[in-house]
Design a protein around this motif. Sequence first.
Motif, PDB file in Angstrom:
ATOM      1  N   LYS A  31     -19.317   1.665   4.247  1.00 61.20           N
ATOM      2  CA  LYS A  31     -18.953   1.297   5.617  1.00 61.20           C
ATOM      3  C   LYS A  31     -17.430   1.346   5.773  1.00 61.20           C
ATOM      4  O   LYS A  31     -16.913   1.902   6.743  1.00 61.20           O
ATOM      5  N   LYS A  32     -16.732   0.784   4.776  1.00 62.63           N
ATOM      6  CA  LYS A  32     -15.273   0.770   4.872  1.00 62.63           C
ATOM      7  C   LYS A  32     -14.686   2.177   4.779  1.00 62.63           C
ATOM      8  O   LYS A  32     -13.705   2.505   5.437  1.00 62.63           O
ATOM      9  N   ALA A  33     -15.308   3.020   3.959  1.00 64.43           N
ATOM     10  CA  ALA A  33     -14.841   4.404   3.871  1.00 64.43           C
ATOM     11  C   ALA A  33     -15.005   5.105   5.217  1.00 64.43           C
ATOM     12  O   ALA A  33     -14.104   5.813   5.678  1.00 64.43           O
ATOM     13  N   LEU A  34     -16.150   4.870   5.869  1.00 66.57           N
ATOM     14  CA  LEU A  34     -16.382   5.483   7.185  1.00 66.57           C
ATOM     15  C   LEU A  34     -15.366   4.959   8.199  1.00 66.57           C
ATOM     16  O   LEU A  34     -14.881   5.704   9.044  1.00 66.57           O
ATOM     17  N   GLU A  35     -15.051   3.669   8.083  1.00 73.54           N
ATOM     18  CA  GLU A  35     -14.047   3.100   8.987  1.00 73.54           C
ATOM     19  C   GLU A  35     -12.685   3.741   8.759  1.00 73.54           C
ATOM     20  O   GLU A  35     -11.990   4.100   9.704  1.00 73.54           O
ATOM     21  N   SER A  36     -12.318   3.931   7.489  1.00 74.43           N
ATOM     22  CA  SER A  36     -10.992   4.492   7.226  1.00 74.43           C
ATOM     23  C   SER A  36     -10.941   5.976   7.605  1.00 74.43           C
ATOM     24  O   SER A  36      -9.883   6.547   7.793  1.00 74.43           O
ATOM     25  N   LEU A  37     -12.102   6.607   7.723  1.00 80.06           N
ATOM     26  CA  LEU A  37     -12.156   7.994   8.226  1.00 80.06           C
ATOM     27  C   LEU A  37     -12.287   8.032   9.751  1.00 80.06           C
ATOM     28  O   LEU A  37     -12.484   9.101  10.331  1.00 80.06           O
ATOM     29  N   ASN A  38     -12.210   6.868  10.353  1.00 75.84           N
ATOM     30  CA  ASN A  38     -12.358   6.750  11.816  1.00 75.84           C
ATOM     31  C   ASN A  38     -13.696   7.255  12.329  1.00 75.84           C
ATOM     32  O   ASN A  38     -13.801   7.778  13.443  1.00 75.84           O
ATOM     33  N   ILE A  39     -14.716   7.118  11.503  1.00 71.51           N
ATOM     34  CA  ILE A  39     -16.039   7.615  11.937  1.00 71.51           C
ATOM     35  C   ILE A  39     -16.863   6.495  12.559  1.00 71.51           C
ATOM     36  O   ILE A  39     -17.651   6.720  13.466  1.00 71.51           O
ATOM     37  N   ILE A  40     -16.672   5.288  12.081  1.00 63.78           N
ATOM     38  CA  ILE A  40     -17.320   4.152  12.775  1.00 63.78           C
ATOM     39  C   ILE A  40     -16.255   3.130  13.167  1.00 63.78           C
ATOM     40  O   ILE A  40     -15.136   3.179  12.708  1.00 63.78           O
TER      41      ILE A  40
END
Lengths: 228, 228
Positions: free
Chosen positions: A219-228
Amino acid sequence: MQLSKLEKKLSYIFKDKTLIQEACRHSSFVNEHPDKLVRDNERLEFLGDAVLNLVIGHLLMKQYPDIPEGDLSRMRANLVNEIQLAKIARFLGIGKYLELGKGEEQTKGREKNSILADAFEAVIAAIYLDTGFNSAFDFIDSQFSKLIPKMSVPALNYDYKSKLQEVIQVNHKVMPGYKIENESGPDHDKTFVVSINFDNIKVTGTGKSKKTAEQDAAKKALESLNII
Amino acid sequence: MQLSKLEKKLSYIFKDKTLIQEACRHSSFVNEHPDKLVRDNERLEFLGDAVLNLVIGHLLMKQYPDIPEGDLSRMRANLVNEIQLAKIARFLGIGKYLELGKGEEQTKGREKNSILADAFEAVIAAIYLDTGFNSAFDFIDSQFSKLIPKMSVPALNYDYKSKLQEVIQVNHKVMPGYKIENESGPDHDKTFVVSINFDNIKVTGTGKSKKTAEQDAAKKALESLNII
């Protein structure tokens, strides 16, 4: 007729009583009484399964207007499975009203998940055939209305990992590795820390199991990729 | 708006035109235009698949009041598959109205079975959401009404072999063997004779292929067992 008690539990009165009778008739009964010329509930189960899949799919789409089809499909699978359906059948007391063969009676067929889940689907088809799709929709909605918000959370969590995998396969071509960084606390109350490290992204997630810690990291990786 | 031509082909006028637009929008288009904030047809396809399974299941049950659930299931699988759905989508001319990305356009996405079948399912969901289950039922019924009687025959034939296998496994515990007794005629017009021999039953079947001859033999075996 005892089935009127079941109708009360279902909050549904059948116009055609033979439908609910058929829904409650297990193949083991028919096999033992070929002379009675009655039908078991397997055709109804076939139809009811399809009614249930449609209604649950529609309810999930309404409840989650923004989540993709793959997640809807996983969430539905979590709701429409033998264990879940048997649980509802038990709550409705369907087991009591089943017509079973002697063998099934002796091996506690009335309590078997598979028999209960099938009968529940057959009951859905019986309502659908009796007064149409909207009645079946309302019946299913009332049985699942509490489950849908409750069961969706783990299904959505589950998705962070698969979502990250999809994104990485498209954009970076390298699969993410999950590394356990730390494991602390007593056996019954552990905390896990998991990291993901790829390209220039390094994130950590925590959780009470490896799985939830991985989900948190994803989840945090997706956040740092601006995906969620 | 071009989509009115599609509505004419579908014999259905949408109250909410955004539904048919969404049904015709492939993910490749949305991926190339993230700024447009429009949705692809995948959620609709998910829902449409469920509508289709229910309606075809119900139509088959009505058409074949006496065949068991396993056969209904096989017959439905013969009707609801990518090739069949793409065929109907082509007949309706759905390909012309799809919104595709440039890559899909170049690789003839408009003619691909998978894209056409998915769009057809999405159109079904669009009708379902627009005016309800009965409209979707009528639409599907009109598209499949000629196919259901036509496609069911091989499916029913297919069943003699599996039915015989089931019966034999339960009652005799020995699997039936099919033996080619004779093969005659020129290559383009052969006739096969196949025998089944078990317990005190010996039957032969004929057909224009090994498969149909086996089906015929299985049918005769079931007849001699007084099962059909």
